[in-house]
Design a protein around this motif. Structure first.
Motif, PDB file in Angstrom:
ATOM      1  N   HIS A  77       0.842  -1.197   0.000  1.00 19.88           N
ATOM      2  CA  HIS A  77       0.000   0.000   0.000  1.00 19.88           C
ATOM      3  C   HIS A  77       0.878   1.249   0.000  1.00 19.88           C
ATOM      4  CE1 HIS A  77      -2.933  -2.977   1.503  1.00 19.88           C
ATOM      5  NE2 HIS A  77      -3.784  -2.253   0.802  1.00 19.88           N
ATOM      6  N   GLY A  78       0.435   2.230  -0.742  1.00 16.71           N
ATOM      7  CA  GLY A  78       1.064   3.539  -0.748  1.00 16.71           C
ATOM      8  C   GLY A  78      -0.010   4.594  -0.568  1.00 16.71           C
ATOM      9  N   ALA A  79       0.394   5.809  -0.249  1.00 14.61           N
ATOM     10  CA  ALA A  79      -0.589   6.867  -0.021  1.00 14.61           C
ATOM     11  C   ALA A  79      -0.072   8.194  -0.533  1.00 14.61           C
ATOM     12  CB  ALA A  79      -0.932   6.983   1.467  1.00 14.61           C
ATOM     13  N   THR A  80      -0.968   8.968  -1.107  1.00 13.92           N
ATOM     14  CA  THR A  80      -0.653  10.337  -1.485  1.00 13.92           C
ATOM     15  C   THR A  80      -1.601  11.283  -0.758  1.00 13.92           C
ATOM     16  OG1 THR A  80      -0.500  11.920  -3.330  1.00 13.92           O
ATOM     17  CG2 THR A  80      -2.136  10.184  -3.547  1.00 13.92           C
ATOM     18  N   GLY A  81      -1.049  12.329  -0.188  1.00 11.36           N
ATOM     19  CA  GLY A  81      -1.887  13.385   0.350  1.00 11.36           C
ATOM     20  C   GLY A  81      -2.423  14.218  -0.804  1.00 11.36           C
ATOM     21  N   PHE A  82      -3.620  14.774  -0.636  1.00 12.11           N
ATOM     22  CA  PHE A  82      -4.174  15.606  -1.703  1.00 12.11           C
ATOM     23  C   PHE A  82      -4.994  16.747  -1.112  1.00 12.11           C
ATOM     24  CE2 PHE A  82      -7.526  12.472  -0.962  1.00 12.11           C
ATOM     25  CZ  PHE A  82      -8.690  13.218  -1.036  1.00 12.11           C
ATOM     26  N   SER A  83      -5.161  17.781  -1.916  1.00  8.88           N
ATOM     27  CA  SER A  83      -6.016  18.923  -1.572  1.00  8.88           C
ATOM     28  C   SER A  83      -5.722  19.466  -0.185  1.00  8.88           C
ATOM     29  CB  SER A  83      -7.496  18.537  -1.689  1.00  8.88           C
ATOM     30  OG  SER A  83      -7.819  18.177  -3.005  1.00  8.88           O
ATOM     31  N   ILE A  84      -4.481  19.839   0.056  1.00  8.66           N
ATOM     32  CA  ILE A  84      -4.125  20.429   1.343  1.00  8.66           C
ATOM     33  C   ILE A  84      -4.467  21.916   1.312  1.00  8.66           C
ATOM     34  CG2 ILE A  84      -1.708  20.767   0.637  1.00  8.66           C
ATOM     35  CD1 ILE A  84      -0.959  20.260   3.598  1.00  8.66           C
ATOM     36  N   VAL A  85      -5.246  22.360   2.290  1.00  4.58           N
ATOM     37  CA  VAL A  85      -5.647  23.765   2.396  1.00  4.58           C
ATOM     38  C   VAL A  85      -5.321  24.249   3.795  1.00  4.58           C
ATOM     39  CG1 VAL A  85      -7.508  25.442   2.182  1.00  4.58           C
ATOM     40  CG2 VAL A  85      -7.551  23.388   0.763  1.00  4.58           C
ATOM     41  N   VAL A  86      -4.472  25.252   3.858  1.00  2.00           N
ATOM     42  CA  VAL A  86      -4.093  25.863   5.137  1.00  2.00           C
ATOM     43  C   VAL A  86      -4.200  27.377   4.976  1.00  2.00           C
ATOM     44  CG1 VAL A  86      -2.288  26.172   6.856  1.00  2.00           C
ATOM     45  CG2 VAL A  86      -2.529  23.963   5.693  1.00  2.00           C
ATOM     46  N   PRO A  87      -5.209  28.017   5.577  1.00  2.00           N
ATOM     47  CA  PRO A  87      -5.346  29.469   5.468  1.00  2.00           C
ATOM     48  C   PRO A  87      -4.159  30.191   6.104  1.00  2.00           C
ATOM     49  CG  PRO A  87      -7.353  28.453   6.326  1.00  2.00           C
ATOM     50  CD  PRO A  87      -6.287  27.407   6.352  1.00  2.00           C
ATOM     51  N   PRO A  88      -3.881  31.422   5.677  1.00  2.00           N
ATOM     52  CA  PRO A  88      -2.768  32.191   6.259  1.00  2.00           C
ATOM     53  C   PRO A  88      -2.852  32.309   7.773  1.00  2.00           C
ATOM     54  CG  PRO A  88      -3.600  33.284   4.294  1.00  2.00           C
ATOM     55  CD  PRO A  88      -4.538  32.154   4.569  1.00  2.00           C
ATOM     56  N   SER A  89      -4.063  32.335   8.311  1.00  2.00           N
ATOM     57  CA  SER A  89      -4.217  32.464   9.763  1.00  2.00           C
ATOM     58  C   SER A  89      -3.750  31.223  10.510  1.00  2.00           C
ATOM     59  CB  SER A  89      -5.685  32.743  10.110  1.00  2.00           C
ATOM     60  OG  SER A  89      -6.507  31.672   9.663  1.00  2.00           O
ATOM     61  N   ARG A  90      -3.537  30.118   9.778  1.00  2.00           N
ATOM     62  CA  ARG A  90      -3.076  28.868  10.393  1.00  2.00           C
ATOM     63  C   ARG A  90      -1.696  28.489   9.873  1.00  2.00           C
ATOM     64  NH1 ARG A  90      -6.757  27.803  14.589  1.00  2.00           N
ATOM     65  NH2 ARG A  90      -8.630  28.967  13.969  1.00  2.00           N
ATOM     66  N   ALA A  91      -0.895  29.471   9.590  1.00  2.00           N
ATOM     67  CA  ALA A  91       0.447  29.228   9.044  1.00  2.00           C
ATOM     68  C   ALA A  91       1.200  28.221   9.907  1.00  2.00           C
ATOM     69  CB  ALA A  91       1.226  30.538   8.975  1.00  2.00           C
ATOM     70  N   GLY A  92       1.829  27.264   9.239  1.00  5.91           N
ATOM     71  CA  GLY A  92       2.575  26.218   9.932  1.00  5.91           C
ATOM     72  C   GLY A  92       1.790  24.932  10.109  1.00  5.91           C
ATOM     73  N   ALA A  93       0.475  24.993   9.909  1.00  5.66           N
ATOM     74  CA  ALA A  93      -0.348  23.796  10.103  1.00  5.66           C
ATOM     75  C   ALA A  93      -0.068  22.732   9.055  1.00  5.66           C
ATOM     76  CB  ALA A  93      -1.828  24.172  10.078  1.00  5.66           C
ATOM     77  N   SER A  94       0.450  23.139   7.909  1.00  7.32           N
ATOM     78  CA  SER A  94       0.715  22.157   6.853  1.00  7.32           C
ATOM     79  C   SER A  94       1.697  21.092   7.324  1.00  7.32           C
ATOM     80  CB  SER A  94       1.258  22.852   5.603  1.00  7.32           C
ATOM     81  OG  SER A  94       2.448  23.555   5.902  1.00  7.32           O
ATOM     82  N   ARG A  95       2.615  21.453   8.177  1.00  7.69           N
ATOM     83  CA  ARG A  95       3.603  20.488   8.659  1.00  7.69           C
ATOM     84  C   ARG A  95       2.933  19.371   9.460  1.00  7.69           C
ATOM     85  NH1 ARG A  95       8.946  22.417   8.334  1.00  7.69           N
ATOM     86  NH2 ARG A  95       9.046  24.530   7.469  1.00  7.69           N
ATOM     87  N   SER A  96       1.995  19.733  10.316  1.00  8.18           N
ATOM     88  CA  SER A  96       1.298  18.721  11.107  1.00  8.18           C
ATOM     89  C   SER A  96       0.460  17.812  10.220  1.00  8.18           C
ATOM     90  CB  SER A  96       0.405  19.403  12.148  1.00  8.18           C
ATOM     91  OG  SER A  96       1.175  20.189  13.035  1.00  8.18           O
ATOM     92  N   LEU A  97      -0.157  18.384   9.192  1.00  9.20           N
ATOM     93  CA  LEU A  97      -0.997  17.588   8.297  1.00  9.20           C
ATOM     94  C   LEU A  97      -0.149  16.628   7.462  1.00  9.20           C
ATOM     95  CD1 LEU A  97      -3.410  20.433   7.173  1.00  9.20           C
ATOM     96  CD2 LEU A  97      -3.995  18.504   8.649  1.00  9.20           C
ATOM     97  N   ILE A  98       0.973  17.101   6.973  1.00 10.71           N
ATOM     98  CA  ILE A  98       1.857  16.233   6.182  1.00 10.71           C
ATOM     99  C   ILE A  98       2.390  15.100   7.049  1.00 10.71           C
ATOM    100  CG2 ILE A  98       4.052  16.134   4.933  1.00 10.71           C
ATOM    101  CD1 ILE A  98       3.452  19.024   4.000  1.00 10.71           C
TER     102      ILE A  98
END
Length: 381
Positions: A77-98
């Motif tokens: 099994h493999g996985a790809t993340g898709f459609s990541i949306v992080v508003p400017p007010s939540r800067a840095g949240a992309s790291r936790s999601l990834i």
């Protein structure tokens, strides 16, 4: 910021996040379709992860597409993340999601084949590297309607500073009559439309031969293909073509009509091209057939949104005549086994392109054509 798995109660909030950046929303039926991904059911993986506010409403999101892979007798099994949306007010949240995508247990690979220029530099911090080495920054396209392409360029220049919330003011541009009344496909004698995806079909025999002859391959079994082509949010049925010789399928291509934004003309996106060993000519013939028919389907160009050295070699002179797009490393992967990394020759099918493609909207008064009657029948087999 706490991250938790996406739940059905989040779908409305996730759609709001998509809307805020001008991405297509999912209907309830579309979300349920994603839930029915055979590989997701097999692994119990979540549809994605969200960061929630004090009222437990999503304020940032990443989707999660799990796929089954065949590696000889082994199922991976493999996985790809898709459609990541992080508003400017939540800067840095992309790291936790990834990190949430990467922490899934039992994956031989985690990857993205669809990173935008701003996000691309981020992935190296998580152990993902540009992949495939030679083609990670390459997209190919073949223009078939120069006038529509020029109009798209002019519109992009005119509305260069437009924001997602301005979409209602600008409106959908560059639709055409052929999208809703496409010309009949003109097919070479050895190319046929593929409609039978049942478990005892010629396609099923092709899948068995393909998986037996390929060291590492994303699952394209009849079960998975029936699921893939039944997305209820697609406004037009995917195009499936088979190259058939001596009564057997030698290669298969899948393409979808997409429209990247309200200011872009429609394109015919090549989602998949596979062939049996030694059948390079079948790959060229299938892509050439898509190019020859694209304008009659309402597309201004044909796009191959990611490629691999193996597919590039198969296309040969056809690839050399294509326009080279991209220019940044949009493909990144973390593959735990270097042998598997060397054996994998991904196509856009392995990524999130069919899941995230923005369908070209139907013009007012036109009925949706979500699946051909033949595909609808075999989906029940």
């Amino acid at each position: 910021m706490a991250v938790r798995p996406m739940q059905p109660s989040d779908y409305e909030g996730v759609n709001r996040l998509y809307r805020s950046v001008g991405w297509p929303e999912r209907s309830i039926a579309g979300w349920r379709w994603l839930e029915e991904n055979p590989a997701r059911i097999e692994t119990g993986a979540p549809l994605g992860w969200v960061i929630a506010d004090e009222a437990d409403a999503p304020v940032a999101v990443v989707g999660n597409l799990v796929q089954r892979f065949q590696a000889g007798p082994r199922s991976l099994h493999g996985a790809t993340g898709f459609s990541i949306v992080v508003p400017p007010s939540r800067a840095g949240a992309s790291r936790s999601l990834i990190r949430a995508v990467l922490k899934q247990p039992g994956l031989f690979a985690a990857y993205t084949f669809n990173a935008n220029p701003k996000a691309a530099p981020l992935y190296k911090h998580f152990g993902l590297r540009p992949y495939p080495d030679e083609t990670h920054a390459l997209k190919l396209s073949w223009r078939v309607d120069w006038v529509a392409s020029l109009r798209g360029r002019l519109l992009r220049g005119l509305y260069a500073r437009a924001r997602a919330e301005d979409a209602h003011r600008i409106g959908e541009r560059l639709l055409n009559r052929r999208l809703d009344a496409p010309r009949p496909l003109r097919l070479p004698v050895t190319v046929q439309e593929l409609s039978d995806l049942s478990d005892r079909s010629p396609y099923a025999a092709y899948w068995r031969a393909l998986s037996a002859a390929t060291p590492l391959l994303a699952d394209r079994s009849p079960e998975t293909m029936r699921w893939r082509v039944s997305d209820p949010d697609q406004t037009r049925a995917p195009i499936l073509l088979a190259c058939v010789r001596e009564g057997a399928i030698r290669g298969v291509a899948m393409a979808m009509i997409a429209k990247t934004s309200i200011l872009e003309p429609p394109s015919l996106d090549v989602i998949d091209v596979t062939t049996l060993p030694g059948e390079d000519e079948a790959a060229r013939l299938l892509v050439r057939t898509l190019i020859d028919n694209a304008r009659g389907l309402g597309a201004a160009k044909v796009r191959l949104p990611m490629t691999s050295p193996g597919l590039l070699a198969q296309l040969g002179p056809l690839a050399s005549r294509a326009r080279k797009e991209g220019g940044w490393g949009h493909c990144h992967a973390r593959i735990l086994d270097e042998t598997l990394a060397a054996q994998w020759s991904p196509t856009p099918f392995d990524g999130d392109f069919s899941i995230c493609s923005r369908p070209a909207p139907l013009r007012p008064g036109r009925a949706a054509r979500r699946a051909s009657p033949a595909v609808g029948r075999v989906a029940k087999a």
